[in-house]
Design a protein around this motif. Structure first.
Motif, PDB file in Angstrom:
ATOM      1  N   LEU A   1     -90.396  -5.936  19.312  1.00 57.26           N
ATOM      2  CA  LEU A   1     -90.059  -7.290  19.739  1.00 57.26           C
ATOM      3  C   LEU A   1     -91.357  -8.053  19.939  1.00 57.26           C
ATOM      4  O   LEU A   1     -92.308  -7.525  20.521  1.00 57.26           O
ATOM      5  CB  LEU A   1     -89.277  -7.277  21.049  1.00 57.26           C
ATOM      6  CG  LEU A   1     -88.003  -6.431  21.105  1.00 57.26           C
ATOM      7  CD1 LEU A   1     -87.378  -6.518  22.500  1.00 57.26           C
ATOM      8  CD2 LEU A   1     -87.012  -6.860  20.043  1.00 57.26           C
ATOM      9  N   PHE A   2     -91.404  -9.286  19.437  1.00 59.94           N
ATOM     10  CA  PHE A   2     -92.611 -10.099  19.606  1.00 59.94           C
ATOM     11  C   PHE A   2     -92.233 -11.394  20.308  1.00 59.94           C
ATOM     12  O   PHE A   2     -91.308 -12.095  19.890  1.00 59.94           O
ATOM     13  CB  PHE A   2     -93.264 -10.407  18.264  1.00 59.94           C
ATOM     14  CG  PHE A   2     -94.598 -11.087  18.381  1.00 59.94           C
ATOM     15  CD1 PHE A   2     -95.754 -10.332  18.590  1.00 59.94           C
ATOM     16  CD2 PHE A   2     -94.700 -12.459  18.328  1.00 59.94           C
ATOM     17  CE1 PHE A   2     -96.984 -10.951  18.739  1.00 59.94           C
ATOM     18  CE2 PHE A   2     -95.938 -13.098  18.471  1.00 59.94           C
ATOM     19  CZ  PHE A   2     -97.082 -12.340  18.676  1.00 59.94           C
ATOM     20  N   VAL A   3     -92.957 -11.715  21.363  1.00 59.02           N
ATOM     21  CA  VAL A   3     -92.665 -12.910  22.154  1.00 59.02           C
ATOM     22  C   VAL A   3     -93.332 -14.122  21.515  1.00 59.02           C
ATOM     23  O   VAL A   3     -94.567 -14.200  21.438  1.00 59.02           O
ATOM     24  CB  VAL A   3     -93.166 -12.751  23.606  1.00 59.02           C
ATOM     25  CG1 VAL A   3     -92.786 -13.991  24.416  1.00 59.02           C
ATOM     26  CG2 VAL A   3     -92.600 -11.481  24.235  1.00 59.02           C
ATOM     27  N   GLY A   4     -92.516 -15.067  21.052  1.00 63.20           N
ATOM     28  CA  GLY A   4     -93.043 -16.354  20.567  1.00 63.20           C
ATOM     29  C   GLY A   4     -93.121 -17.300  21.747  1.00 63.20           C
ATOM     30  O   GLY A   4     -92.202 -18.080  22.001  1.00 63.20           O
TER      31      GLY A   4
ATOM     32  N   ALA B   1     -88.828 -14.898  31.634  1.00 63.03           N
ATOM     33  CA  ALA B   1     -88.174 -14.577  30.357  1.00 63.03           C
ATOM     34  C   ALA B   1     -88.999 -13.566  29.571  1.00 63.03           C
ATOM     35  O   ALA B   1     -88.446 -12.648  28.951  1.00 63.03           O
ATOM     36  CB  ALA B   1     -87.974 -15.851  29.546  1.00 63.03           C
ATOM     37  N   VAL B   2     -90.322 -13.726  29.586  1.00 63.10           N
ATOM     38  CA  VAL B   2     -91.188 -12.763  28.900  1.00 63.10           C
ATOM     39  C   VAL B   2     -91.045 -11.385  29.540  1.00 63.10           C
ATOM     40  O   VAL B   2     -91.009 -10.360  28.846  1.00 63.10           O
ATOM     41  CB  VAL B   2     -92.658 -13.234  28.921  1.00 63.10           C
ATOM     42  CG1 VAL B   2     -93.558 -12.204  28.239  1.00 63.10           C
ATOM     43  CG2 VAL B   2     -92.805 -14.590  28.237  1.00 63.10           C
ATOM     44  N   GLU B   3     -90.946 -11.355  30.855  1.00 62.92           N
ATOM     45  CA  GLU B   3     -90.730 -10.081  31.552  1.00 62.92           C
ATOM     46  C   GLU B   3     -89.393  -9.455  31.145  1.00 62.92           C
ATOM     47  O   GLU B   3     -89.289  -8.235  30.997  1.00 62.92           O
ATOM     48  CB  GLU B   3     -90.786 -10.307  33.057  1.00 62.92           C
ATOM     49  CG  GLU B   3     -92.186 -10.672  33.562  1.00 62.92           C
ATOM     50  CD  GLU B   3     -92.204 -11.037  35.036  1.00 62.92           C
ATOM     51  OE1 GLU B   3     -91.101 -11.223  35.616  1.00 62.92           O
ATOM     52  OE2 GLU B   3     -93.306 -11.147  35.607  1.00 62.92           O
ATOM     53  N   GLN B   4     -88.367 -10.288  30.931  1.00 59.15           N
ATOM     54  CA  GLN B   4     -87.070  -9.786  30.463  1.00 59.15           C
ATOM     55  C   GLN B   4     -87.207  -9.114  29.096  1.00 59.15           C
ATOM     56  O   GLN B   4     -86.612  -8.063  28.839  1.00 59.15           O
ATOM     57  CB  GLN B   4     -86.082 -10.947  30.307  1.00 59.15           C
ATOM     58  CG  GLN B   4     -85.348 -11.375  31.549  1.00 59.15           C
ATOM     59  CD  GLN B   4     -84.328 -12.447  31.192  1.00 59.15           C
ATOM     60  OE1 GLN B   4     -84.562 -13.635  31.403  1.00 59.15           O
ATOM     61  NE2 GLN B   4     -83.209 -12.043  30.642  1.00 59.15           N
ATOM     62  N   ILE B   5     -87.978  -9.751  28.211  1.00 64.69           N
ATOM     63  CA  ILE B   5     -88.170  -9.205  26.865  1.00 64.69           C
ATOM     64  C   ILE B   5     -88.894  -7.862  26.943  1.00 64.69           C
ATOM     65  O   ILE B   5     -88.528  -6.897  26.261  1.00 64.69           O
ATOM     66  CB  ILE B   5     -88.928 -10.215  25.991  1.00 64.69           C
ATOM     67  CG1 ILE B   5     -88.114 -11.500  25.845  1.00 64.69           C
ATOM     68  CG2 ILE B   5     -89.231  -9.617  24.613  1.00 64.69           C
ATOM     69  CD1 ILE B   5     -88.894 -12.674  25.275  1.00 64.69           C
TER      70      ILE B   5
ATOM     71  N   PRO C   1     -91.699  -1.067  21.050  1.00 69.66           N
ATOM     72  CA  PRO C   1     -92.923  -1.757  21.461  1.00 69.66           C
ATOM     73  C   PRO C   1     -92.680  -3.261  21.587  1.00 69.66           C
ATOM     74  O   PRO C   1     -91.775  -3.815  20.956  1.00 69.66           O
ATOM     75  CB  PRO C   1     -93.906  -1.459  20.331  1.00 69.66           C
ATOM     76  CG  PRO C   1     -93.348  -0.276  19.620  1.00 69.66           C
ATOM     77  CD  PRO C   1     -91.859  -0.369  19.765  1.00 69.66           C
ATOM     78  N   VAL C   2     -93.501  -3.898  22.391  1.00 69.26           N
ATOM     79  CA  VAL C   2     -93.432  -5.348  22.569  1.00 69.26           C
ATOM     80  C   VAL C   2     -94.795  -5.939  22.247  1.00 69.26           C
ATOM     81  O   VAL C   2     -95.831  -5.409  22.662  1.00 69.26           O
ATOM     82  CB  VAL C   2     -93.024  -5.717  24.012  1.00 69.26           C
ATOM     83  CG1 VAL C   2     -93.101  -7.230  24.227  1.00 69.26           C
ATOM     84  CG2 VAL C   2     -91.612  -5.215  24.308  1.00 69.26           C
ATOM     85  N   GLY C   3     -94.781  -7.013  21.478  1.00 68.43           N
ATOM     86  CA  GLY C   3     -96.014  -7.731  21.156  1.00 68.43           C
ATOM     87  C   GLY C   3     -95.932  -9.156  21.663  1.00 68.43           C
ATOM     88  O   GLY C   3     -94.843  -9.660  21.960  1.00 68.43           O
ATOM     89  N   MET C   4     -97.063  -9.806  21.759  1.00 66.67           N
ATOM     90  CA  MET C   4     -97.057 -11.181  22.250  1.00 66.67           C
ATOM     91  C   MET C   4     -98.372 -11.887  21.995  1.00 66.67           C
ATOM     92  O   MET C   4     -99.400 -11.271  21.717  1.00 66.67           O
ATOM     93  CB  MET C   4     -96.743 -11.219  23.747  1.00 66.67           C
ATOM     94  CG  MET C   4     -97.765 -10.535  24.641  1.00 66.67           C
ATOM     95  SD  MET C   4     -97.314 -10.653  26.407  1.00 66.67           S
ATOM     96  CE  MET C   4     -95.815  -9.700  26.484  1.00 66.67           C
ATOM     97  N   PHE C   5     -98.291 -13.186  22.080  1.00 69.56           N
ATOM     98  CA  PHE C   5     -99.448 -14.069  22.183  1.00 69.56           C
ATOM     99  C   PHE C   5     -99.554 -14.427  23.655  1.00 69.56           C
ATOM    100  O   PHE C   5     -98.540 -14.677  24.300  1.00 69.56           O
ATOM    101  CB  PHE C   5     -99.212 -15.327  21.338  1.00 69.56           C
ATOM    102  CG  PHE C   5    -100.208 -16.431  21.586  1.00 69.56           C
ATOM    103  CD1 PHE C   5    -101.388 -16.473  20.873  1.00 69.56           C
ATOM    104  CD2 PHE C   5     -99.949 -17.421  22.526  1.00 69.56           C
ATOM    105  CE1 PHE C   5    -102.310 -17.491  21.099  1.00 69.56           C
ATOM    106  CE2 PHE C   5    -100.867 -18.430  22.759  1.00 69.56           C
ATOM    107  CZ  PHE C   5    -102.049 -18.466  22.040  1.00 69.56           C
TER     108      PHE C   5
END
Length: 241
Positions: free
Chosen positions: A156-159, A180-184, A194-198
Motif C-alpha cells: 500500500l502506498f500513501v498518496g 488517515a495515514v495511520e489507518q493505512i 508493506p506500506v510506502g509513502m511520501f
C-alpha cells in the motif's frame, strides 16, 4: 527502502540515477509527460544500471500495466485505488496464472527477447513483479482491509497530497490526514503488506517506520536540480561589502 520519482522523460537522467545508492526509481507517468517509448527507454536505462524501476501509471488499465511490465519494469504503482474489486482487476492484469490473467509475450524485454524459457520468465515474474495500490482518496479508507487483503497486491502506498485534498484539507499535517495515514499503516500491518509513502519535510522516516512503513519515495529529479542549484548559488554568492 528509499527511492525517488523521475519526472523527466530522459534515459540519461535514469543512467545517472542508476549510479546512486537509491533502492529504486519510480517513473511518474501519471503526472509527467511519459509516453510508451519514453517509459521503455527509461526502464531500459535503469535496468542497465541495475536500478530497480517502478512505474506510476496514469489510469491503471490492463494495457498500461502490461506495457510497463513487458518493458521490464519491476513493478507498477496504481493510482486512486478505492476498492478491493478495483485492486483485484489490477492484480489480474499484473500477474500470470493463479490470481492473474496477464498476457504472455516471449519477445518482450522482460522475457529476454525470446532467449529465455517461458518457465524461467514466469518464475521470475512471480518472484519479482510488484503491484502497489496507491491510497489517496477518502472513500478508500473504508475499503482498506479489502484492498490490503487482495491477492496480488504487494504494498500500500500513501498518496499524501491527494489524500489531503480528498479530505477537504490543505495541510498534509492536518490531524485528520495524519490519522488517515495511520489507518493505512494499520491495515498494512493487519494483512502483512508493506506500506510506502511520501513524507513532508517536517517529518522523519523513523516516525513512520515505527508504524510499519518501509518504502519511502522522496523528492524527484526536479527537486534535485532545484536544491543543487540553490545550494550552489548560496555557497558561491559574492560577499556583500
Amino acid at each position: 527502502m528509499m527511492g525517488t520519482f523521475l519526472k523527466t522523460p530522459s534515459a540519461i537522467v535514469c543512467e545517472v540515477l542508476g549510479l546512486t545508492a537509491l533502492d529504486c526509481v519510480c517513473i511518474d507517468a501519471e503526472h509527467a509527460p511519459f509516453g510508451p517509448m519514453e517509459i521503455d527507454a527509461c526502464v531500459a536505462a535503469l535496468r542497465a544500471g541495475d536500478m530497480p524501476s517502478l512505474v506510476r501509471v496514469r489510469t491503471g488499465t490492463a494495457g498500461e500495466i502490461l506495457g510497463v511490465l513487458d518493458a521490464g519494469a519491476n513493478g507498477v504503482i496504481l493510482p486512486h485505488v478505492v476498492s478491493g474489486a478495483q485492486a483485484a482487476v489490477a492484480a489480474r492484469a499484473a500477474h500470470y496464472g493463479g490470481v492473474g490473467g496477464r498476457g504472455y509475450a516471449g519477445s518482450s524485454r522482460a522475457a529476454h527477447y525470446t532467449t529465455g524459457t517461458m518457465a524461467a520468465h514466469l518464475r521470475h515474474s512471480a518472484e519479482h513483479t510488484v503491484l502497489i495500490a496507491q491510497i489517496e482518496d477518502e472513500e478508500a479508507l473504508t475499503e482498506l482491509d479489502a484492498i490490503a487483503a487482495t491477492p496480488g497486491i504487494d504494498c500500500l502506498f500513501v498518496g499524501r497530497m491527494d489524500l489531503t485534498l480528498s479530505m477537504g484539507a490543505t495541510d498534509p499535517l492536518d490531524a485528520r490526514v495524519v490519522a488517515a495515514v495511520e489507518q493505512i499503516c494499520a491495515a498494512g500491518r493487519r494483512h502483512g503488506k508493506p506500506v510506502g509513502m511520501f513524507i513532508t519535510p517536517q517529518e522523519s522516516c523513523a516516525q513512520w517506520q515505527v508504524l510499519g512503513a518501509s518504502l519511502f519515495l522522496l523528492g524527484s529529479d526536479h527537486s534535485f536540480l532545484l536544491d543543487g542549484a540553490q545550494r550552489l548559488r548560496t555557497r558561491l554568492a559574492p560577499s556583500v561589502c
